[in-house]
Motif scaffolding. Structure first.
Motif, PDB file in Angstrom:
ATOM      1  N   GLY A   1     109.883  46.374  42.923  1.00 51.87           N
ATOM      2  CA  GLY A   1     109.900  47.820  42.987  1.00 51.87           C
ATOM      3  C   GLY A   1     111.084  48.321  43.799  1.00 51.87           C
ATOM      4  N   PRO A   2     111.196  49.611  43.984  1.00 54.93           N
ATOM      5  CA  PRO A   2     112.347  50.189  44.695  1.00 54.93           C
ATOM      6  C   PRO A   2     112.409  49.825  46.176  1.00 54.93           C
ATOM      7  CG  PRO A   2     110.702  51.869  44.196  1.00 54.93           C
ATOM      8  CD  PRO A   2     110.297  50.641  43.451  1.00 54.93           C
ATOM      9  N   ILE A   3     111.340  49.232  46.726  1.00 55.34           N
ATOM     10  CA  ILE A   3     111.375  48.857  48.136  1.00 55.34           C
ATOM     11  C   ILE A   3     112.356  47.718  48.375  1.00 55.34           C
ATOM     12  CG2 ILE A   3     109.579  47.091  48.129  1.00 55.34           C
ATOM     13  CD1 ILE A   3     109.969  49.939  50.695  1.00 55.34           C
ATOM     14  N   PHE A   4     112.753  47.009  47.302  1.00 55.51           N
ATOM     15  CA  PHE A   4     113.684  45.895  47.434  1.00 55.51           C
ATOM     16  C   PHE A   4     115.116  46.424  47.428  1.00 55.51           C
ATOM     17  CE2 PHE A   4     109.842  43.785  46.189  1.00 55.51           C
ATOM     18  CZ  PHE A   4     109.899  42.550  46.834  1.00 55.51           C
ATOM     19  N   ALA A   5     115.499  47.015  48.535  1.00 57.92           N
ATOM     20  CA  ALA A   5     116.842  47.559  48.702  1.00 57.92           C
ATOM     21  C   ALA A   5     117.189  47.543  50.186  1.00 57.92           C
ATOM     22  CB  ALA A   5     116.933  48.982  48.145  1.00 57.92           C
ATOM     23  N   ASN A   6     118.482  47.658  50.490  1.00 54.83           N
ATOM     24  CA  ASN A   6     118.894  47.706  51.898  1.00 54.83           C
ATOM     25  C   ASN A   6     118.458  49.013  52.557  1.00 54.83           C
ATOM     26  OD1 ASN A   6     121.773  46.058  50.739  1.00 54.83           O
ATOM     27  ND2 ASN A   6     120.346  45.132  52.183  1.00 54.83           N
TER      28      ASN A   6
ATOM     29  N   VAL B   1     102.442  40.728  46.914  1.00 58.42           N
ATOM     30  CA  VAL B   1     101.880  41.223  45.652  1.00 58.42           C
ATOM     31  C   VAL B   1     101.146  40.067  44.983  1.00 58.42           C
ATOM     32  CG1 VAL B   1     102.370  42.209  43.382  1.00 58.42           C
ATOM     33  CG2 VAL B   1     103.721  42.917  45.367  1.00 58.42           C
ATOM     34  N   ASP B   2      99.875  40.277  44.686  1.00 57.23           N
ATOM     35  CA  ASP B   2      99.045  39.257  44.036  1.00 57.23           C
ATOM     36  C   ASP B   2      99.081  37.929  44.784  1.00 57.23           C
ATOM     37  OD1 ASP B   2      98.359  41.089  42.092  1.00 57.23           O
ATOM     38  OD2 ASP B   2      99.905  40.424  40.680  1.00 57.23           O
ATOM     39  N   GLY B   3      99.042  38.006  46.096  1.00 53.13           N
ATOM     40  CA  GLY B   3      98.982  36.797  46.915  1.00 53.13           C
ATOM     41  C   GLY B   3     100.309  36.120  47.174  1.00 53.13           C
ATOM     42  N   THR B   4     101.390  36.607  46.600  1.00 49.96           N
ATOM     43  CA  THR B   4     102.723  36.020  46.810  1.00 49.96           C
ATOM     44  C   THR B   4     103.547  36.945  47.693  1.00 49.96           C
ATOM     45  OG1 THR B   4     102.630  34.983  44.622  1.00 49.96           O
ATOM     46  CG2 THR B   4     104.792  35.126  45.687  1.00 49.96           C
ATOM     47  N   THR B   5     104.215  36.363  48.688  1.00 50.94           N
ATOM     48  CA  THR B   5     105.008  37.136  49.636  1.00 50.94           C
ATOM     49  C   THR B   5     106.486  37.019  49.296  1.00 50.94           C
ATOM     50  OG1 THR B   5     103.371  36.804  51.393  1.00 50.94           O
ATOM     51  CG2 THR B   5     105.598  37.442  52.069  1.00 50.94           C
ATOM     52  N   TYR B   6     107.169  38.168  49.288  1.00 49.49           N
ATOM     53  CA  TYR B   6     108.600  38.229  48.991  1.00 49.49           C
ATOM     54  C   TYR B   6     109.321  38.834  50.193  1.00 49.49           C
ATOM     55  CZ  TYR B   6     106.632  37.843  44.276  1.00 49.49           C
ATOM     56  OH  TYR B   6     105.924  37.453  43.171  1.00 49.49           O
ATOM     57  N   GLU B   7     110.384  38.168  50.637  1.00 42.09           N
ATOM     58  CA  GLU B   7     111.146  38.659  51.776  1.00 42.09           C
ATOM     59  C   GLU B   7     112.076  39.795  51.348  1.00 42.09           C
ATOM     60  OE1 GLU B   7     110.845  37.672  54.922  1.00 42.09           O
ATOM     61  OE2 GLU B   7     109.282  36.226  54.400  1.00 42.09           O
ATOM     62  N   LEU B   8     112.302  40.737  52.262  1.00 36.92           N
ATOM     63  CA  LEU B   8     113.242  41.830  52.024  1.00 36.92           C
ATOM     64  C   LEU B   8     114.567  41.506  52.709  1.00 36.92           C
ATOM     65  CD1 LEU B   8     110.828  44.843  52.611  1.00 36.92           C
ATOM     66  CD2 LEU B   8     111.653  43.972  50.414  1.00 36.92           C
ATOM     67  N   GLU B   9     115.643  41.846  52.058  1.00 35.13           N
ATOM     68  CA  GLU B   9     116.972  41.512  52.563  1.00 35.13           C
ATOM     69  C   GLU B   9     117.367  42.407  53.733  1.00 35.13           C
ATOM     70  OE1 GLU B   9     121.620  41.379  50.924  1.00 35.13           O
ATOM     71  OE2 GLU B   9     119.975  41.972  49.610  1.00 35.13           O
ATOM     72  N   ARG B  10     118.037  41.829  54.736  1.00 27.70           N
ATOM     73  CA  ARG B  10     118.595  42.612  55.832  1.00 27.70           C
ATOM     74  C   ARG B  10     119.968  43.154  55.426  1.00 27.70           C
ATOM     75  NH1 ARG B  10     120.033  39.301  60.333  1.00 27.70           N
ATOM     76  NH2 ARG B  10     120.370  41.227  61.466  1.00 27.70           N
TER      77      ARG B  10
END
Length: 322
Positions: A104-109, A138-147
């Motif tokens: 989703g759009p949360i995956f941004a700097n 999401v659905d039990g899987t964790t995704y890191e967000l970029e710094r």
């Protein structure tokens, strides 16, 4: 070591000056707001911009986002927005016969959340994990967000029609809150000249890269905070928890945000150490939005900002020997 710190601060001043100049070319007459936004960015924080419609909240958020050549996404918060519209969703792929994650759009700097308090509390809460832990589950899987990762959210005052008040946990994740306020007549006249022909955002080019911001954040982390200044920050936080006009004081997270922002402000002043003045300058924007006044204080129209200023005025300032 000292020379290395000095070079880092020199580089920070140059890059930060370029970003500030780019933003101020769009936002006329609001240097304090621009400075605080830059401070929050370097403190790895999130910014809440609150004011009535039409005073430049979204313009400030977009200008800061466009000044840094990183990924930028904008989310328009509405009552029908779903949490998955922000975080992303797992969708079934007919070709691979398996589920795949669509970010989703949360995956941004830099994520610009426009009118965040027009969404339902359930959707607002989708940002909690993202803002604090820099990750999405999401659905039990964790995704890191970029710094670097920064949320710049705008909101209208809660008395405006169609708004939902942000829950305490949500407000506490914002490092600072600022109000734009109306421009003075001179700045508004200049705005008519500049904005009347076209939007200045159209000609705003990036003046820094995301890796530049990551390097500056590392410089800010090295800024020294003396024991006396740390105790001063804790005394300030503790005073909000004991104040008779507040039914909710500042949290330990607020202490961390206050010190991190003070480090960033000191670095912007080209100092490798924090002074009490940095804490005092940031006390209201960092703390006031987290505090809840008592019913009696609300009847008397006592604002948390006033309480914080009074605490700062009466709290003893540490000396170099304390």
């Amino acid at each position: 070591m000292r020379n290395g710190a000095s070079r880092g601060l020199d580089e920070l001043a140059q890059v930060a000056g370029k970003i500030r100049g780019a933003v101020e070319s769009v936002i006329e007459g609001k240097p304090d707001a621009v400075r605080l936004a830059l401070t929050v960015l370097l403190a790895e924080g999130h910014l809440l911009i609150e004011d009535v419609p039409g005073v430049g909240k979204t313009m400030l958020a977009k200008a800061l986002a466009r000044s840094v050549d990183g990924s930028v996404r904008r989310v328009q918060f509405t009552p029908d927005l779903l949490p998955s519209d922000i975080t992303g969703v797992s969708a079934f792929n007919q070709e691979s016969r398996d589920f795949e994650f669509k970010p989703g759009p949360i995956f941004a700097n830099i994520v610009v959340g426009d009118e965040i308090n027009r969404a339902s509390p359930k959707t607002q809460s989708a940002l909690l994990e993202c803002m604090e832990e820099r990750q999405v589950t999401v659905d039990g899987t964790t995704y890191e967000l970029e710094r670097p990762f920064m949320v710049i959210a705008t909101q209208n005052p809660i008395e405006m029609e169609g708004t939902y008040p942000l829950p305490e946990a949500q407000r506490d994740r914002f490092t600072a809150r600022i109000s734009m306020g109306y421009p003075d007549p001179g700045a508004e006249l200049e705005m008519l000249d500049v904005h009347g022909r076209s939007s200045p955002l159209e000609g705003l080019a990036p003046v820094a890269f995301s890796h530049d911001v990551r390097a500056l954040i590392d410089v800010v982390r090295q800024v020294h905070v003396a024991q006396g200044v740390r105790r001063y920050a804790i005394d300030l936080i503790t005073a909000t928890r004991r104040h008779p006009e507040l039914r909710l004081g500042a949290s330990p997270r607020a202490t961390l945000h206050l010190v991190r922002a003070a480090r960033a402000l000191a670095a912007l002043e080209e100092r490798d150490y924090v002074v009490p003045d940095d804490i005092q300058a940031l006390a209201v924007p960092v703390l006031a939005h987290r505090l809840l006044p008592t019913a009696e204080a609300q009847v008397e129209r006592r604002l948390p900002e006033q309480v914080v200023r009074e605490i700062v005025d009466r709290l003893p300032v540490p000396t170099p020997h304390r």
